[in-house]
Design an enzyme around this catalytic site. Sequence first.
Site, PDB file in Angstrom:
ATOM      1  CG  HIS A 263      20.656  -7.813  22.644  1.00  9.34           C
ATOM      2  ND1 HIS A 263      20.181  -6.899  21.734  1.00  9.34           N
ATOM      3  CD2 HIS A 263      20.420  -7.288  23.876  1.00  9.34           C
ATOM      4  CE1 HIS A 263      19.687  -5.858  22.396  1.00  9.34           C
ATOM      5  NE2 HIS A 263      19.814  -6.070  23.689  1.00  9.34           N
ATOM      6  CG  ASP A 314      17.146  -2.756  23.022  1.00 12.23           C
ATOM      7  OD1 ASP A 314      16.794  -2.381  24.147  1.00 12.23           O
ATOM      8  OD2 ASP A 314      18.262  -3.257  22.811  1.00 12.23           O
TER       9      ASP A 314
HETATM   10 ZN   LIG Z   1      17.306  -4.378  26.385  1.00 12.30          ZN
END
Ligand SMILES: [Zn+2]
Length: 438
Positions: A263, A314
Site C-alpha cells: 500500500h 489484495d
Molecule cells: Zn492486505
Amino acid sequence: MTAYWCERAWLPSGVTDRVRVNTDDAGFVTAVEVGGQPEPPDVRLAGVVLPGFANAHSHAFHRALRGRTHAGGGTFWTWRDHMYEIAAMLDPDSYRRLATAAYAEMALAGVTCVGEFHYVHHAPDGTPYDDPNAMGEALREAARAAGIRLTLLDTCYLTGGVGEPLSTAQRRFGDGDAERWAERVAALRPDPTTRIGVAIHSVRAVPAEQIATVVAASSGRPLHVHLSEQRAENEESLAAYAATPTHLLHDHGALGPATTAVHATHLTENDISLLGRAGTTACFCPTTERDLADGIGPARALRDGGSPLALGSDQHAVVDMFEEARALEMHERLDTGQRGRFAPDELMSALTRAGHSSLGWPEAGRIEVGTPCDLVAVRLDTPRTAGVDPTQVVFAATNADVDTVVVGGRTVVQAGRHLLGDIGRLLGDAVDAIRSGL
Ligand SMILES: [Zn+2]
C-alpha cells in the site's frame, strides 16, 4: 520438450514478432528463436505473449466479500468488520476450496505466481489445529490445484492495535509472541512450486520490540508488511512510538531489498527516502485502495527514490492485473494532472519481473533462456484489443482477453478456459458454503 510459436512476444528487448520459445521437460526455457516459421508440432499462440504475471498481494478469503460490502457506506474499518465475519467462518477445508477457486480466477487473468499474505492460522478461539500449519497447507494445496506458484507469506499478527490485545475476531490470527510465531513458521517447507516468506501484518499488529524477531526469522526470504494504508495507522504509530510506521520499520531493521511494503499510501518525504534507499519494493493494490477509500500512494516518487514497484489484487474486489497496472498510471494522472507518469514498460515490469522478485522468484517474470516457461497469450482481436499497438496492450486489455496461460511449461488456461472447468461455479459454490454459516 514443447515449443511455443508466438505471433509476437514481449521479450526483455521489447515486443518482437515471430518468436519460438523452446522448453525442456522440467518446464524451463531452453531457447528463444526469432524470425522463423511455425512448424508442427509447435503450439501456436496468437496475439501478444507476455511473461507470467505476479500477484504480489493476496488475501484469498476476501474473495467472499466481492459485491457484498457496498450498501450503507462506511469506512475501511466497517469493511474490516465484514471481513472478520468471513474470517470467523473458515476452516482448512473451506479455506482450501475458496482459495482454489480464487487462484483459478487469478490464473484466468494471467497470474502465474501469487503472494498470499496469510494470517488466519488457528481455530476461531485461537487454539492451534492438530497440524499448526493446517491453514497454510490448505493454501499450498489450493495453488497447486489451480496450477499456479505460491509464495506463502506467513504473517505475524500479535496485537489488535498498538498495546491492545487481540479482539475475539482476531484471536485465530495470533501465536502469542514472535518467537512462537517463528517456531511454527520454521516447520513450513518449500517445494518446487511453493516458496515460504514471512510478513509483519502491520505496526498495529506487531509490537516494535518484536519486529527484529520476525526480521531474523525471514533470513533473506521475502518479508512483506502492510504499511500506512490508513492515516489512523500513522497516528497510532506516532502517538505510541513518536515515529511513522516506515521509520519504525527502518529503526528495527525491517527495510531492505527483500522487503515489500504493501500500500505505502500515506508517506512523508522522509518515509519515501528511507524506503527507496533501502531498495524496499512498494506493492500497490490500486483496485483495493480505491474500493476502501485508502487514497493514492506516491508511486512515482517511490520509484524515483529507488523502490521497485509490484502489484497485487489484495481483497479481489477485481481480479484483473491489467487494471491494477494501468490504475497505477491513471491514479497518478488524476492526482497530478499529467499523463505519461509511467511508461508501458514500467507497468509491465511491475506486473512481471519486479512482482516475481518481491515474491522470491527472481528467476521468473521474463521470457528468456533459463527462466521458468510462464506465458500469457493475450488476444489482439477482441472488441477491447482490436487495433491496439501491442506495446501499449496494458492500457487496453482486460482479464477477458487472456487466451492461454502456461505456468512452468504446463498449460493451465486454454482458449480462456481453466483446466478445473467452470470457475464461476467453483467460486459461487465456495462462497455459498462459507456464507451459509453466517
Ligand atoms: Zn492486505
